[in-house]
Design a protein around this motif. Structure first.
Motif, mmCIF file in Angstrom:
data_model
loop_
_atom_site.group_PDB
_atom_site.id
_atom_site.type_symbol
_atom_site.label_atom_id
_atom_site.label_comp_id
_atom_site.label_asym_id
_atom_site.label_seq_id
_atom_site.Cartn_x
_atom_site.Cartn_y
_atom_site.Cartn_z
ATOM 1 N N GLY A 250 0.822 -1.213 0.000
ATOM 2 C CA GLY A 250 0.000 0.000 0.000
ATOM 3 C C GLY A 250 0.849 1.253 0.000
ATOM 4 O O GLY A 250 0.597 2.201 -0.765
ATOM 5 N N PHE A 251 1.868 1.276 0.848
ATOM 6 C CA PHE A 251 2.780 2.422 0.852
ATOM 7 C C PHE A 251 3.525 2.515 -0.480
ATOM 8 O O PHE A 251 3.718 3.610 -1.018
ATOM 9 N N GLY A 252 3.943 1.352 -0.995
ATOM 10 C CA GLY A 252 4.724 1.344 -2.229
ATOM 11 C C GLY A 252 3.980 1.903 -3.419
ATOM 12 O O GLY A 252 4.502 2.751 -4.143
ATOM 13 N N ILE A 253 2.742 1.449 -3.633
ATOM 14 C CA ILE A 253 1.985 1.903 -4.808
ATOM 15 C C ILE A 253 1.507 3.336 -4.671
ATOM 16 O O ILE A 253 1.117 3.965 -5.654
ATOM 17 N N ASN A 254 1.565 3.864 -3.442
ATOM 18 C CA ASN A 254 1.179 5.268 -3.222
ATOM 19 C C ASN A 254 2.388 6.175 -3.031
ATOM 20 O O ASN A 254 2.294 7.256 -2.436
ATOM 21 N N SER A 255 3.549 5.695 -3.544
ATOM 22 C CA SER A 255 4.787 6.481 -3.565
ATOM 23 C C SER A 255 5.240 6.934 -2.181
ATOM 24 O O SER A 255 5.765 8.028 -2.013
ATOM 25 N N LYS A 256 5.025 6.101 -1.170
ATOM 26 C CA LYS A 256 5.489 6.398 0.181
ATOM 27 C C LYS A 256 6.569 5.383 0.563
ATOM 28 O O LYS A 256 6.391 4.533 1.421
ATOM 29 N N ILE A 257 7.706 5.494 -0.144
ATOM 30 C CA ILE A 257 8.758 4.502 0.014
ATOM 31 C C ILE A 257 9.405 4.556 1.392
ATOM 32 O O ILE A 257 9.819 3.527 1.937
ATOM 33 N N ASP A 258 9.505 5.757 1.991
ATOM 34 C CA ASP A 258 10.097 5.859 3.332
ATOM 35 C C ASP A 258 9.268 5.078 4.350
ATOM 36 O O ASP A 258 9.806 4.343 5.188
ATOM 37 N N GLU A 259 7.939 5.239 4.256
ATOM 38 C CA GLU A 259 7.052 4.513 5.173
ATOM 39 C C GLU A 259 7.146 3.006 4.932
ATOM 40 O O GLU A 259 7.115 2.206 5.868
ATOM 41 N N ALA A 260 7.265 2.630 3.655
ATOM 42 C CA ALA A 260 7.358 1.203 3.311
ATOM 43 C C ALA A 260 8.620 0.581 3.890
ATOM 44 O O ALA A 260 8.584 -0.514 4.468
ATOM 45 N N THR A 261 9.757 1.267 3.753
ATOM 46 C CA THR A 261 11.018 0.718 4.260
ATOM 47 C C THR A 261 11.049 0.683 5.782
ATOM 48 O O THR A 261 11.587 -0.250 6.379
ATOM 49 N N LYS A 262 10.450 1.688 6.424
ATOM 50 C CA LYS A 262 10.385 1.694 7.894
ATOM 51 C C LYS A 262 9.541 0.531 8.395
ATOM 52 O O LYS A 262 9.888 -0.127 9.384
ATOM 53 N N GLY A 281 5.952 -5.536 -2.725
ATOM 54 C CA GLY A 281 5.581 -4.211 -2.231
ATOM 55 C C GLY A 281 6.760 -3.259 -2.191
ATOM 56 O O GLY A 281 6.664 -2.097 -2.632
ATOM 57 N N LEU A 282 7.896 -3.734 -1.677
ATOM 58 C CA LEU A 282 9.090 -2.884 -1.596
ATOM 59 C C LEU A 282 9.582 -2.493 -2.986
ATOM 60 O O LEU A 282 9.864 -1.313 -3.249
ATOM 61 N N LEU A 283 9.701 -3.465 -3.875
ATOM 62 C CA LEU A 283 10.182 -3.175 -5.230
ATOM 63 C C LEU A 283 9.252 -2.228 -5.974
ATOM 64 O O LEU A 283 9.700 -1.359 -6.723
ATOM 65 N N THR A 284 7.956 -2.392 -5.737
ATOM 66 C CA THR A 284 6.977 -1.479 -6.351
ATOM 67 C C THR A 284 7.209 -0.054 -5.866
ATOM 68 O O THR A 284 7.144 0.904 -6.647
ATOM 69 N N GLY A 285 7.498 0.086 -4.560
ATOM 70 C CA GLY A 285 7.781 1.409 -4.002
ATOM 71 C C GLY A 285 9.015 2.033 -4.619
ATOM 72 O O GLY A 285 9.012 3.220 -4.995
#
Length: 421
Positions: A250-262, A281-285
């Motif tokens: 969800g974070f990844g597809i919504n361009s919130k990579i910092d939130e995804a990695t955290k 998900g991570l790669l998508t981000g």
């Protein structure tokens, strides 16, 4: 044979064989089988049926079939064991053969066959079987709705759900039904229907558990409501790999990579092993953020977690490289793949070739796309646009003429096209 007629030894052997089947204990099961044979207990129908179940669970269908053939009075359990065993082994035609021969079918055998067709992607056969089901109940609707969702037919899944509500008023959906329906909404990106489902759940007094919440997390995230998805995620009593992966995607597809990695770090710190979906998900981000080097590191990290990249992981990496204009690297990654690339992989490269006006690689990508899906209009059109962009007007005209003459179908929704929007 009644319970009274069972001698303790046959009952004990049968029970032990069933226990071995439940935990898929190959060594223990064979030892017990040997003891049963030694003491002449293999002629007991209960022992024979337990042997069929055991070897079916072990995937040894040759031995299961031999035990089955030796049963004089075959019962529903033995027939179902054979059908389920062949389904689990991916031998759907063999399973269908036993299903057709079965004297009396109960719901379990029908569900096993529908599930089998679902696993091998044969939705049409599953639907034909479902339509022939004498009496449809909640289990059968759940199996068919799930089949449609798992095979990327969300509209059909929602139509069947609607049919169930309208024409089978005696059947009330359960949590499994609703999870599948919410997943269908996620595939369609239909938040309105998803919101209706939440209201409907309250009206029939179905309490949200972690499975339903995870499905809703996926829905809200894919529809762009990351805040609502985060609230649901934080409300979970127990966060498992499925929930974490849904939120990371969800974070990844919504361009919130910092939130995804955290969140990924929190997951690892909580000693929850990531799975393939987590890395999707991570790669998508990283793809959406255009972070190529980070994407490479993430892709390589899969091996650290004993995971093998799938075709979809490669497709995302190709998309990431291609978007960044690193078309040669993208092509080299495709040629290094240990499996056959699908159209999502070649399509990502083809689309990038249009953006970056690369006719040489565009021709290669289009050739592979057309070999896999020869009647898809978009590949011809994209290559024609590439030719036009580099001044190859004759080639462009010829391709557009082919499209017009053949009246080829339009491209259906696919991941690589959707990922560019």
């Amino acid at each position: 044979m009644s319970r009274v007629g069972l001698c303790p030894s046959t009952f004990a052997v049968s029970s032990t064989l069933r226990a071995c089947a439940r935990i898929v204990d190959k060594i223990g099961g064979r030892v017990v089988h040997g003891q049963a044979y030694k003491y002449g207990l293999c002629t007991c129908v209960y022992v024979q049926t337990s042997l069929v179940d055991l070897y079916s669970k072990l995937g040894d269908m040759g031995t299961a079939q031999k035990a089955f053939d030796e049963i004089v009075d075959k019962n529903v359990v033995s027939w179902n064991a054979m059908i389920s065993g062949f389904v689990d082994c991916g031998r759907i035609e063999s399973a269908r053969g036993y299903f057709d021969k079965m004297p009396q079918k109960n719901n379990i055998s029908w569900m096993a066959m529908i599930s089998g067709y679902s696993k091998c992607g044969d939705v049409e056969s599953a639907n034909v079987l479902f339509s022939k089901l004498p009496k449809k109940d909640l289990l059968s609707f759940n199996a068919m709705i799930s089949c449609l969702v798992k095979n990327s037919k969300p509209k059909e899944a929602l139509q069947l759900f609607d049919q169930m509500l309208k024409h089978h008023v005696d059947i009330q959906p359960d949590k499994l039904t609703l999870v599948s329906v919410i997943s269908a909404c996620s595939q369609l990106g239909d938040l309105r229907f998803g919101s209706w489902i939440e209201s409907y759940m309250k009206s029939i007094k179905v309490e949200r558990d972690d499975h339903l919440c995870t499905a809703l997390i996926d829905l809200y995230a894919k529809c762009g409501n990351v805040q609502k998805a985060s609230e649901l995620f934080n409300s979970l009593e127990k966060k498992d790999v499925v929930a974490y992966s849904a939120m990371i995607l969800g974070f990844g597809i919504n361009s919130k990579i910092d939130e995804a990695t955290k969140l990924f770090k929190s997951m690892v710190d909580a000693r929850i092993p990531p799975n393939s979906a987590t890395f999707t998900g991570l790669l998508t981000g990283y793809c959406h953020a255009g972070l190529v080097e980070e994407g490479y590191k993430c892709f390589a990290m899969m091996k650290d977690h004993k995971l093998t990249p799938s075709t979809d992981h490669y497709a995302t990496m190709v998309d990431l490289l291609a978007r960044a204009g690193r078309l040669k690297e993208a092509y080299e990654m495709i040629t290094s793949m240990p499996m056959q690339p699908h159209t999502g992989v070649w399509g990502a490269l083809l689309l990038a070739c249009k953006v970056h006006n690369n006719a040489q690689l565009g021709e290669i990508a289009a050739k592979h796309c057309l070999e896999l899906e020869p009647e898809t209009t978009a590949y011809y059109s994209l290559l024609a646009d590439i030719y036009a962009s580099v001044g190859k007007w004759g080639e462009a005209r010829n391709l557009r003429k082919v499209v017009k003459e053949k009246k080829l179908r339009n491209l259906p929704g696919s991941s690589w096209m959707e990922s560019t929007t």
